[in-house]
Design a protein around this motif. Sequence first.
Motif, mmCIF file in Angstrom:
data_model
loop_
_atom_site.group_PDB
_atom_site.id
_atom_site.type_symbol
_atom_site.label_atom_id
_atom_site.label_comp_id
_atom_site.label_asym_id
_atom_site.label_seq_id
_atom_site.Cartn_x
_atom_site.Cartn_y
_atom_site.Cartn_z
ATOM 1 N N LEU A 14 0.831 -1.205 0.000
ATOM 2 C CA LEU A 14 0.000 0.000 0.000
ATOM 3 C C LEU A 14 0.865 1.254 0.000
ATOM 4 N N VAL A 15 1.865 1.293 0.853
ATOM 5 C CA VAL A 15 2.755 2.458 0.921
ATOM 6 C C VAL A 15 3.503 2.626 -0.402
ATOM 7 N N GLY A 16 3.976 1.520 -0.974
ATOM 8 C CA GLY A 16 4.657 1.597 -2.260
ATOM 9 C C GLY A 16 3.744 2.131 -3.349
ATOM 10 N N PHE A 20 4.272 5.524 -5.446
ATOM 11 C CA PHE A 20 4.251 5.482 -6.905
ATOM 12 C C PHE A 20 3.230 6.486 -7.451
ATOM 13 N N GLY A 21 2.038 6.497 -6.883
ATOM 14 C CA GLY A 21 1.000 7.441 -7.317
ATOM 15 C C GLY A 21 1.411 8.882 -7.086
ATOM 16 N N PHE A 22 2.035 9.145 -5.944
ATOM 17 C CA PHE A 22 2.509 10.507 -5.666
ATOM 18 C C PHE A 22 3.568 10.919 -6.681
ATOM 19 N N GLY A 23 4.463 9.989 -7.002
ATOM 20 C CA GLY A 23 5.499 10.287 -7.996
ATOM 21 C C GLY A 23 4.908 10.576 -9.366
ATOM 22 N N ALA A 30 0.292 11.767 -14.402
ATOM 23 C CA ALA A 30 -1.083 11.331 -14.179
ATOM 24 C C ALA A 30 -2.071 12.242 -14.899
ATOM 25 N N ARG A 31 -1.546 13.164 -15.685
ATOM 26 C CA ARG A 31 -2.406 14.059 -16.468
ATOM 27 C C ARG A 31 -2.445 13.550 -17.906
ATOM 28 N N PRO A 32 -3.630 13.150 -18.389
ATOM 29 C CA PRO A 32 -3.717 12.580 -19.745
ATOM 30 C C PRO A 32 -3.160 13.491 -20.832
ATOM 31 N N GLU A 33 -3.293 14.801 -20.688
ATOM 32 C CA GLU A 33 -2.793 15.692 -21.737
ATOM 33 C C GLU A 33 -1.275 15.627 -21.855
ATOM 34 N N PRO A 107 -2.969 1.998 -16.848
ATOM 35 C CA PRO A 107 -3.705 1.583 -15.651
ATOM 36 C C PRO A 107 -3.172 2.144 -14.330
ATOM 37 N N GLY A 108 -1.877 2.101 -14.110
ATOM 38 C CA GLY A 108 -1.338 2.614 -12.848
ATOM 39 C C GLY A 108 -1.564 4.099 -12.681
ATOM 40 N N ALA A 109 -1.351 4.829 -13.746
ATOM 41 C CA ALA A 109 -1.529 6.278 -13.683
ATOM 42 C C ALA A 109 -2.997 6.680 -13.625
ATOM 43 N N ALA A 110 -3.905 5.795 -14.038
ATOM 44 C CA ALA A 110 -5.333 6.122 -13.996
ATOM 45 C C ALA A 110 -5.783 6.362 -12.559
ATOM 46 N N TYR A 111 -5.327 5.534 -11.646
ATOM 47 C CA TYR A 111 -5.709 5.710 -10.244
ATOM 48 C C TYR A 111 -5.071 6.970 -9.656
ATOM 49 N N ALA A 112 -3.842 7.250 -10.051
ATOM 50 C CA ALA A 112 -3.201 8.486 -9.593
ATOM 51 C C ALA A 112 -3.937 9.687 -10.161
#
Length: 153
Positions: A14-16, A20-23, A30-33, A107-112
Amino acid sequence: MSRNRHPLFMPLILVGGLIFGFGLAYSHMARPEVVLDFLQFDDLGLLFVMFGAAVVSGIAFAVMPRLRDSAPLTGDVYGRRLKSLDRNVLIGGGIFGVGWGLSGICPGAAYASLGIGNVTILWAIAGMFAGAYLQGVWRSQRTAAEAAPTGAD
């Protein structure tokens, strides 16, 4: 995977994931544009982020097996898991690439992206879940068809 996992295994996952999401959010990946600009060769910043991650991962994969015999939290032995390049990999990669290009997010960046307030990304997340479900149905039907008796006695 080993059943004798360390008690901190799940909290560290969870912390990892949060790190990752914060990074991803901090680097604006994490911005689609931003991702779409990269895919159109207008902004190559994502290339440097990916390259940096590949270098760190490569060093970790090369060094960790020499320092330890097994993973510290799972106890699993380090080893390479090679997968052959077959039709499923090519089709899956193609679908992934089309989805990435259409939504501007993986997928990973979608949650971020959802975490930084991009609510419209829920459409892409719904598409990912629908695709995973359909792939599971297809695979289970194919497995059942292969396991079914042919009727020739």
